[in-house]
Design a protein around this motif. Structure first.
Motif, PDB file in Angstrom:
ATOM      1  N   UNK A 219      46.145  39.130  44.183  1.00 47.03           N
ATOM      2  CA  UNK A 219      45.196  39.975  43.443  1.00 47.03           C
ATOM      3  C   UNK A 219      45.352  41.408  43.943  1.00 47.03           C
ATOM      4  N   UNK A 220      45.399  42.352  42.999  1.00 41.70           N
ATOM      5  CA  UNK A 220      45.519  43.765  43.395  1.00 41.70           C
ATOM      6  C   UNK A 220      44.531  44.622  42.596  1.00 41.70           C
ATOM      7  N   UNK A 221      44.226  45.760  43.161  1.00 40.55           N
ATOM      8  CA  UNK A 221      43.363  46.755  42.505  1.00 40.55           C
ATOM      9  C   UNK A 221      43.665  48.090  43.186  1.00 40.55           C
ATOM     10  N   UNK A 222      43.819  49.178  42.415  1.00 42.18           N
ATOM     11  CA  UNK A 222      44.170  50.454  43.056  1.00 42.18           C
ATOM     12  C   UNK A 222      42.997  51.125  43.758  1.00 42.18           C
ATOM     13  N   UNK A 223      41.774  50.683  43.438  1.00 39.91           N
ATOM     14  CA  UNK A 223      40.587  51.332  43.964  1.00 39.91           C
ATOM     15  C   UNK A 223      40.365  52.674  43.278  1.00 39.91           C
ATOM     16  N   UNK A 224      39.153  53.188  43.295  1.00 34.18           N
ATOM     17  CA  UNK A 224      37.949  52.509  43.772  1.00 34.18           C
ATOM     18  C   UNK A 224      37.538  51.383  42.811  1.00 34.18           C
ATOM     19  N   UNK A 225      36.943  50.333  43.381  1.00 33.52           N
ATOM     20  CA  UNK A 225      36.580  49.161  42.567  1.00 33.52           C
ATOM     21  C   UNK A 225      35.153  49.277  42.041  1.00 33.52           C
ATOM     22  N   UNK A 226      34.947  48.792  40.835  1.00 38.08           N
ATOM     23  CA  UNK A 226      33.590  48.527  40.339  1.00 38.08           C
ATOM     24  C   UNK A 226      33.324  47.050  40.628  1.00 38.08           C
ATOM     25  N   UNK A 227      32.811  46.765  41.798  1.00 38.56           N
ATOM     26  CA  UNK A 227      32.567  45.358  42.161  1.00 38.56           C
ATOM     27  C   UNK A 227      31.538  44.767  41.210  1.00 38.56           C
ATOM     28  N   UNK A 228      31.824  43.574  40.742  1.00 43.40           N
ATOM     29  CA  UNK A 228      30.904  42.935  39.808  1.00 43.40           C
ATOM     30  C   UNK A 228      31.167  43.313  38.370  1.00 43.40           C
TER      31      UNK A 228
ATOM     32  N   UNK B 259      43.902  36.016  49.273  1.00 40.36           N
ATOM     33  CA  UNK B 259      45.072  36.467  48.506  1.00 40.36           C
ATOM     34  C   UNK B 259      44.851  37.822  47.816  1.00 40.36           C
ATOM     35  N   UNK B 260      43.808  38.546  48.245  1.00 37.00           N
ATOM     36  CA  UNK B 260      43.606  39.901  47.735  1.00 37.00           C
ATOM     37  C   UNK B 260      44.386  40.881  48.613  1.00 37.00           C
ATOM     38  N   UNK B 261      45.211  41.721  47.969  1.00 35.92           N
ATOM     39  CA  UNK B 261      46.037  42.687  48.707  1.00 35.92           C
ATOM     40  C   UNK B 261      45.429  44.083  48.692  1.00 35.92           C
ATOM     41  N   UNK B 262      44.155  44.185  48.315  1.00 37.33           N
ATOM     42  CA  UNK B 262      43.558  45.509  48.071  1.00 37.33           C
ATOM     43  C   UNK B 262      43.664  46.418  49.305  1.00 37.33           C
TER      44      UNK B 262
ATOM     45  N   UNK C  86      45.608  33.973  33.207  1.00 38.90           N
ATOM     46  CA  UNK C  86      45.241  34.031  34.630  1.00 38.90           C
ATOM     47  C   UNK C  86      45.854  32.886  35.433  1.00 38.90           C
ATOM     48  N   UNK C  87      46.084  31.742  34.785  1.00 40.96           N
ATOM     49  CA  UNK C  87      46.661  30.604  35.510  1.00 40.96           C
ATOM     50  C   UNK C  87      48.173  30.655  35.622  1.00 40.96           C
ATOM     51  N   UNK C  88      48.806  31.612  34.946  1.00 43.15           N
ATOM     52  CA  UNK C  88      50.276  31.664  34.903  1.00 43.15           C
ATOM     53  C   UNK C  88      50.878  32.747  35.785  1.00 43.15           C
ATOM     54  N   UNK C  89      50.122  33.797  36.059  1.00 44.18           N
ATOM     55  CA  UNK C  89      50.745  34.997  36.623  1.00 44.18           C
ATOM     56  C   UNK C  89      50.932  34.906  38.139  1.00 44.18           C
ATOM     57  N   UNK C  90      51.882  35.728  38.622  1.00 37.59           N
ATOM     58  CA  UNK C  90      52.074  35.884  40.069  1.00 37.59           C
ATOM     59  C   UNK C  90      51.125  36.936  40.630  1.00 37.59           C
ATOM     60  N   UNK C  91      50.755  37.886  39.772  1.00 33.05           N
ATOM     61  CA  UNK C  91      49.905  38.992  40.216  1.00 33.05           C
ATOM     62  C   UNK C  91      48.846  39.265  39.145  1.00 33.05           C
ATOM     63  N   UNK C  92      47.588  39.286  39.570  1.00 30.18           N
ATOM     64  CA  UNK C  92      46.514  39.773  38.694  1.00 30.18           C
ATOM     65  C   UNK C  92      46.130  41.158  39.206  1.00 30.18           C
TER      66      UNK C  92
ATOM     67  N   UNK D 199      55.765  37.638  37.164  1.00 33.12           N
ATOM     68  CA  UNK D 199      54.925  37.942  35.997  1.00 33.12           C
ATOM     69  C   UNK D 199      53.643  38.613  36.492  1.00 33.12           C
ATOM     70  N   UNK D 200      53.438  39.834  36.034  1.00 35.03           N
ATOM     71  CA  UNK D 200      52.295  40.631  36.500  1.00 35.03           C
ATOM     72  C   UNK D 200      51.383  40.918  35.307  1.00 35.03           C
ATOM     73  N   UNK D 201      50.100  40.563  35.446  1.00 35.40           N
ATOM     74  CA  UNK D 201      49.103  40.943  34.435  1.00 35.40           C
ATOM     75  C   UNK D 201      48.405  42.212  34.901  1.00 35.40           C
ATOM     76  N   UNK D 202      48.447  43.240  34.064  1.00 34.18           N
ATOM     77  CA  UNK D 202      47.658  44.458  34.310  1.00 34.18           C
ATOM     78  C   UNK D 202      46.460  44.363  33.379  1.00 34.18           C
ATOM     79  N   UNK D 203      45.268  44.266  33.967  1.00 29.34           N
ATOM     80  CA  UNK D 203      44.093  43.928  33.164  1.00 29.34           C
ATOM     81  C   UNK D 203      43.036  45.015  33.225  1.00 29.34           C
ATOM     82  N   UNK D 204      42.596  45.474  32.056  1.00 32.39           N
ATOM     83  CA  UNK D 204      41.455  46.389  32.024  1.00 32.39           C
ATOM     84  C   UNK D 204      41.702  47.609  31.169  1.00 32.39           C
ATOM     85  N   UNK D 205      41.254  48.746  31.686  1.00 34.42           N
ATOM     86  CA  UNK D 205      41.269  49.987  30.925  1.00 34.42           C
ATOM     87  C   UNK D 205      42.665  50.620  30.977  1.00 34.42           C
TER      88      UNK D 205
END
Ligand code: CP
Length: 318
Positions: A256-265, A277-280, A209-215, A154-160
């Motif tokens: 945890x994944x993110x394609x980059x570039x990240x907006x940290x914060x 557990x971040x794979x960035x 967030x508590x259920x997914x394998x990937x955020x 189960x993968x959550x794709x979160x954001x824009x």
């Protein structure tokens, strides 16, 4: 495979074949000499009409590690600045007997259009909101290396989601590999019409967030926002950011994944981006063997549906 324009051109077996080929090329990265002669004599042009760090450098390295000659074309330092059209630019580059064009452009559909103007293979390195197929392939590779398979994950794709070519390509690739995908976003950042998207939709990150394998966190693409889809970045973070508190609620084996570039914060807290557990950064590293596999599949002596033969022909372990 002559061109790679979208993951929609690939079925599950194609994606798995590319992942297996990439695994062979990953082994090459561990050698003292990280190079094979697979594309010796071929010429690859990097035609980036939009900025890039990860995609451009990893395609460049991938081509060089396959022994291809590489031409780096940057629109901002070319005759495009004098008004030369994309068509004239591509026809000019193609007149120099090139074999492949890796293209990034801010407008959707440009890579497809370019196939009409060149005999070279065209590889889409990201076009507008439309597609980023090699990002989806490297993300799929990263998750298959981590979990063994995406079946039942189960993968959550979160954001824009609306402005994200990464989201479009990843939904397609992840679901073809057997994962369930939940889109998490305010309705102002979702596409107006989700007909045909094989996804669930959730308006609160706290609900999944508590259920997914990937955020999988997506960048807020401020350069593509024409209005204000949320009141403030602070408010966005409080509802949709992967904060330290939310990350602590993830399952112990979740990543945890993110394609980059990240907006940290904003979409991800700095501490979370760097946690175990971040794979960035693994995503970034995996971009090289995956793009080697894509280049080899489009330019090499065979097709990726005979992976064993391909791996043998370039001296890489299967
Ligand atoms: N993920 C990605 O496409 O990054 P770049 O824009 O740096 O290439």
């Amino acid at each position: 495979m002559r061109h790679l324009l979208s993951t929609h051109d690939l079925d599950r077996a194609d994606i798995e074949g590319l992942i297996e080929l990439a695994r062979g090329f990953a082994e090459v990265q561990t050698r003292d000499v990280r190079k094979v002669p697979a594309l010796r004599g071929k010429t690859v042009v990097m035609a980036f009409f939009e900025d890039s760090t990860r995609t451009r450098t990893s395609f460049d390295l991938a081509a060089k590690r396959l022994s291809a000659d590489v031409i780096n074309f940057s629109a901002s330092a070319s005759s495009v600045k004098k008004g030369e059209s994309i068509r004239d630019t591509i026809e000019t580059l193609s007149a120099m007997e090139i074999d492949a064009i890796v293209v990034r452009h801010r407008s959707s559909g440009v890579p497809h259009q370019i196939t009409q103007w060149t005999d070279a293979s065209v590889i889409n390195a990201g076009d507008g909101w439309h597609a980023h197929p090699t990002q989806a392939l490297l993300d799929s590779y990263t998750l298959v290396e981590r979990f063994g398979s995406l079946d039942g994950k189960h993968i959550a794709l979160c954001g824009d989601i609306n402005h994200s070519r990464v989201a479009r390509s990843n939904v397609d690739a992840f679901t073809k590999l057997g994962a369930t995908v939940t889109l998490v976003a305010p309705h102002t950042l979702l596409p107006r019409n989700l007909d045909g998207w094989p996804v669930r939709v959730e308006s609160k990150l706290d609900n999944v967030v508590g259920d997914v394998d990937v955020a999988y966190m997506l960048r807020i693409q401020q350069e593509r926002l024409t209005d204000s889809p949320f009141p403030t970045l602070r408010e966005y973070r409080s509802n949709y950011g992967l904060t330290v508190e939310r990350a602590a609620r993830m399952r112990p084996d979740a990543v945890i994944m993110h394609p980059g570039p990240m907006n940290r914060g904003v979409e991800i807290d700095p501490e979370v981006a760097g946690q175990e557990n971040s794979l960035v950064l693994q995503q970034v590293a995996n971009g090289i063997p995956v793009r080697m596999a894509v280049l080899f599949s489009t330019l090499g002596p065979g097709r990726f549906d005979d992976v064993a033969k391909l791996a043998g022909s370039v001296g890489v372990a299967k």
